[in-house]
Scaffold this motif. Structure first.
Motif, short mmCIF file in Angstrom:
data_model
loop_
_atom_site.label_atom_id
_atom_site.label_comp_id
_atom_site.label_asym_id
_atom_site.label_seq_id
_atom_site.Cartn_x
_atom_site.Cartn_y
_atom_site.Cartn_z
N GLU A 319 0.79 -1.22 0.00
CA GLU A 319 0.00 0.00 0.00
C GLU A 319 0.83 1.28 0.00
OE1 GLU A 319 -3.29 -0.43 2.73
OE2 GLU A 319 -4.04 -2.12 1.58
N LEU A 320 1.99 1.16 -0.55
CA LEU A 320 2.73 2.37 -0.91
C LEU A 320 2.40 2.69 -2.37
CD1 LEU A 320 5.01 0.71 1.13
CD2 LEU A 320 5.93 3.00 0.92
N VAL A 321 2.68 3.91 -2.77
CA VAL A 321 2.28 4.35 -4.11
C VAL A 321 3.50 4.76 -4.92
CG1 VAL A 321 0.94 6.07 -5.40
CG2 VAL A 321 0.08 5.19 -3.23
N PRO A 322 3.67 4.16 -6.09
CA PRO A 322 4.81 4.57 -6.92
C PRO A 322 4.63 5.98 -7.48
CG PRO A 322 3.43 3.01 -8.12
CD PRO A 322 2.86 3.11 -6.74
N ALA A 323 5.69 6.77 -7.37
CA ALA A 323 5.67 8.10 -7.99
C ALA A 323 6.48 8.07 -9.28
CB ALA A 323 6.24 9.13 -7.03
N VAL A 324 7.65 7.46 -9.19
CA VAL A 324 8.54 7.35 -10.35
C VAL A 324 9.18 5.97 -10.33
CG1 VAL A 324 10.60 8.23 -11.50
CG2 VAL A 324 9.12 9.80 -10.27
N VAL A 325 9.23 5.34 -11.47
CA VAL A 325 10.02 4.11 -11.60
C VAL A 325 10.98 4.30 -12.78
CG1 VAL A 325 10.01 1.63 -12.06
CG2 VAL A 325 8.21 2.64 -10.63
#
Lengths: 432, 476
Positions: A319-325
């Motif tokens: 339940e973390l959210v990706p901002a940049v990959v």
């Protein structure tokens, strides 16, 4: 980084196939690597291993031909041949690989002939691997070495049982990587399957040659291009999987392996349930504290595509959210998207995807975000480059110059899921 | 040891040779300043500079950022190599570097590939310089013509020190060639290699240490304190703490102290053309070496005599400490068999390469160690003769052994019955397998305070430190 279409600053995985061969040879402790190049080519490759692996020196298994201008003009093939004839008897490797720097490949000397002539006399397999800085990256070079090792297995014997794991990225002899290998064995053992050989794993060549005993080949994503040929070569069922990372990713991996090895699904599910029952309550303690619906923690992640997909899926599952990959290897965006879709049990929110970004591009992207990510995961390069942003950071993947494995903490498997959750907790708490 | 370092030596003969692109690039990597570096070659050639740690300098060097993001590579493709598209690629790369960084200068490094295809790097740089209005300096480099690390350091120092003004042009060769004038030398006395004269050019630049180990803060305090007491000022350490500004200030120094003049023939020629006084002072590693270093350095300062008492007191107290060291119970260093390993170094660290890496030898000898020199070198008679000649020129009459490859060092270490190896990190595994204590090359430090550290370092390796306590478990 062959096409510098956007800018010319260094990318993280600037390493080419040449270094991939070097790194793969490092992962076979009784292999030798002849690097046919100029004096400066030593630094391109050796330097990065010295800081990445504290436990195992590699330079004593590298033989450099050190071609100078005279050698180039006269032709370098003879020197290569002489070096193989001289150094194989001295080093007595179980297998040897020969790779030439780009400018020597271009020179057009008969390197194939030199290797063949020398190999016929020295008493161990010698494989010439054509590498070029013009295409591919270190994963390609690494895979080329695995391919040659697979061809040295006597597959025509009747299989016994168990699995081979092909395409494991083993870059150092430290406790973190050893923990990954133990976890792979533990997972397979949970299905009643012995692991016969892991390509590559720090195992001697003779142990790799024991691969014939396995009845199934499990091919991890970075070696996927070898799967069809391995299936033909070995005559054994061969299944391509994603990386067994995170709860969902590990469970999927076990089901794929179990199916390929014809393990009763109830046994597979029982093992998964037992492991989930052990891991989930602990991880939930973290997730319930960081995963408020309207105030999700965000992360930026930089790694090669297979690991990036697996880690992104597991972090999203927590339940973390990706901002940049950012994908540090080349040309695997489509693979990443598909792999992420398979590995993540929940919908992945939109995020910025960077394909083979330069260091400058990474910095600019993070600076342009409306909100600084709560967590940064990356190799030594990103973690160090972005240190001034003050983001709690986890060093993952290659290279890993700052974090070293003194104590076993895996990345793969259920134990890897727990270990990563622990690291996330430590980083977010800023207490280590 | 000789006090003069053997002026007829060809410096760097006993260390590893180098690719000049990697060598000059590494030195630029560790230099502060507003510049960009463009490498013209295949993509792999940027990888020596993908460094993100100040991993090999003094502990306080974290202040000095290793800015590998200033490096750019053209990343030539196969069609460009074959069909001659490299010119456009290099021009674009220089433009990109200039646009992204707005540097004062762009350095362009050649590679084996650029050499092989005969790229006109000079002409391309001239064109770029005209277009961009920024100095674009081509450096003909590559791995096909090996250089000693000493040659590269000298070339690098001469290149940067010959800059005439902040935004002025740089070149491989100083083109002034005229006797300069020197001012601001009121704190100095005569007896130097260049007789100083008053003049309008220089501006009291203090003392520059050239080619010594990077001083740690407490070591620097010792040097700066003594120099200050003598009325002088420690201005810079080069190339240990390299910056464009520091190099540009070299030719206005009041005095340049040089650890190993054989290293720096071109740079010394530049100093002499600019009438910059210099003096050879062997590295101050060891009690006597430190005393001699300071005594001679301070004698060139205005109030050298005033600091004499302080110098003598430091010398006495350090001697007293060394004399107090236990001589029994395994802690004594007298008679300790030490393998002093050279010839494997390829790090472009002038302070370690000076005097062929033997700069720390006096400290070990002074502590009573029984030292032999082990040199990574071929084992034939020619090579042995060359080693002997170099050692003789350096005034080193110790026995030596050649080992032709790092992989066989362990065999020599066992054969020599040593107890401790002073060698580079990448040879430590060989030492451990041979059952020897290991002290990292460069760990023996300069100055009086350094000598205290040295005795403790050796004792720690042998007995009092972690390695000493658990060394038997380190054989693997």
């Amino acid at each position: 980084m062959t096409g510098h279409d956007r800018d010319s600053s260094s990318r993280h995985w600037s390493h080419t196939r040449l270094f991939g061969v070097h790194l793969a040879t490092h992962a076979i402790p009784d292999a030798a690597c002849f690097l046919h190049g100029g004096e400066g080519c030593k630094t391109k490759s050796q330097l990065h291993l010295v800081f990445n692996d504290w436990m195992h020196e590699s330079h004593n298994r590298r033989i450099w031909t050190d071609i100078d201008d005279t050698g180039l003009i006269r032709g370098s093939a003879l020197r290569l041949e002489q070096m193989i004839r001289t150094w194989v008897p001295r080093r007595k490797p179980a297998i040897a690989f020969v790779a030439a720097a780009t400018f020597l490949e271009l020179a057009g000397d008969d390197l194939d002939g030199a290797v063949k002539r020398a190999a016929a006399e020295v008493g161990c397999p010698v494989h010439r691997i054509v590498v070029s800085a013009f295409d591919g990256d270190l994963l390609d070079g690494y895979r080329q070495v695995i391919d040659r090792c697979l061809r040295e297995v006597t597959w025509d014997r009747a299989p016994e049982s168990g699995i081979n794991v092909v395409g494991h990225f083993f870059d150092r002899y430290e406790a973190d990587r050893e923990a990954d290998l133990h976890e792979l064995e533990r997972l397979a053992g949970g299905l009643g399957l012995p692991v016969r050989s892991v390509f590559l794993s720090g195992s001697p060549f003779a142990q790799l040659q024991e691969a014939w005993r396995a009845s199934v080949n499990v091919v991890l994503p970075d070696a996927a291009p070898l799967a069809a040929e391995l299936s033909r070569l070995s005559g054994r069922p061969t299944v391509v999987t994603d990386l067994p990372v995170g709860l969902h990713g590990t469970a999927r991996w076990l089901r794929s392996v179990g199916e390929a090895a014809r393990i009763d699904s109830s046994r597979v599910e029982a093992f998964i349930d037992t492991e989930m029952a052990r891991a989930v309550p602990r991880i939930h303690c973290l997730v319930e504290r960081i995963g408020e619906v309207d105030a999700r923690r965000t992360f930026a992640l930089f790694s090669h595509s297979s690991l990036a997909a697996a880690l992104c899926a597991w972090l999203t599952d927590m339940e973390l959210v990706p901002a940049v990959v950012g994908l540090l290897d080349q040309g695997r965006e489509e693979f990443f998207r598909q792999s992420l879709g398979r590995a993540c049990p929940t919908e992945v929110p939109d995020f910025r995807l960077l394909a083979s970004p330069s260091r400058r591009e990474i910095r600019q992207t993070l600076a342009a975000l409306p909100r600084t990510p709560d967590l940064l995961l990356g190799s030594s390069v990103e973690v160090t480059d972005l240190a001034d942003l003050g983001i709690p950071s986890l060093e993952v993947g290659f290279p890993s110059f700052a974090r070293h494995g003194l104590f076993p903490m895996p990345t793969v498997g259920f134990n890897g899921a727990l270990a990563l959750a622990q690291r996330v907790l430590d980083a977010l708490s800023r207490v280590h | 040891m000789s006090k003069e370092g053997g002026s007829s030596r060809r410096a760097g003969e006993l260390a590893q040779p180098s690719c000049s692109m990697v060598g000059l690039g590494t030195l630029l990597l560790e230099t502060e300043g507003s510049f960009a570096v463009v490498i013209h070659g295949d993509a792999d050639c940027i990888n020596p500079f993908l460094k993100v740690f100040p991993h090999r300098l003094a502990p306080d060097v974290a202040r000095m950022r290793l800015s590998s993001d200033r490096f750019h590579v053209t990343g030539l493709t196969e069609p460009e190599v074959i069909s001659g598209g490299g010119r456009d690629r290099l021009l674009r790369c220089i433009e990109t570097a200039a646009e992204q960084q707005a540097p004062e200068i762009v350095f362009v490094l050649g590679t084996c590939l650029a050499e092989m295809i005969g790229e006109d790097v000079q002409g391309i740089c001239e064109q770029a310089e005209k277009t961009l209005g920024v100095p674009v300096v081509p450096l003909r480099t590559g791995g096909l013509r090996l250089k000693t690390q000493a040659e590269l350091l000298d070339r690098f120092g001469t290149l940067l020190a010959s800059a005439r003004e902040t935004t002025g042009s740089l070149g491989d060769n100083d083109d002034s060639g005229k006797p300069g004038t020197q001012a601001g030398v009121t704190g100095l006395r005569s007896g130097l290699h260049t007789v100083t004269t008053e003049g309008p050019q220089a501006v009291g630049g203090g003392i520059v240490l050239l080619g010594y180990p990077a001083l740690r803060p407490w070591e620097r305090d010792e040097v700066a304190g003594l120099v200050s007491a003598a009325g002088g000022r420690l201005a810079a350490e080069l190339p240990a703490r390299s910056s464009l500004a520091a190099w540009r200030g070299l030719t206005s120094a009041e005095l340049v102290a040089i650890a190993d003049p054989a290293f720096w023939p071109d740079l010394i020629a530049l100093l002499e053309r600019r009438n910059v006084p210099w003096v050879e002072l062997p590295p101050p590693v060891g009690l006597e070496a430190s005393h001699n270093f300071y005594a001679r350095l301070l004698s060139h300062c205005r109030r050298g005599e005033d600091s004499r008492g302080k110098l003598d007191e430091l010398s006495r107290s350090t001697r007293s400490f060394l004399d107090s060291l236990p001589v029994s119970g395994g802690l004594g260093l007298a008679g300790l068999r030490v393998a002093y390993c050279i010839g494997s170094i390829k790090n472009y660290v002038a302070g370690q390469l000076a005097r062929e890496g033997l700069g720390e030898l006096p400290a070990l000898l002074e502590l009573g160690c029984d030292v032999e020199v082990l040199i990574q070198e071929r084992e034939d008679q020619d090579a042995r003769d060359r080693v002997r000649k170099n050692l003789d020129l350096l005034g080193v009459d110790l026995p030596f052994r050649n080992f032709n490859d790092p992989g066989v060092l362990g065999r020599e270490l066992v054969a020599g019955k040593y107890r401790l190896a002073y060698c580079q990190d990448h040879l430590a595994g060989q030492a451990r397998r041979a059952g020897l204590a290991h002290v990292r090359f460069g760990a023996l430090r300069p100055g009086f305070i350094g000598m205290v550290h040295n005795a403790r370092t050796l004792q720690a390796a042998l007995s009092t430190g972690f390695q000493g306590r658990y060394g038997r478990y380190l054989r693997r």
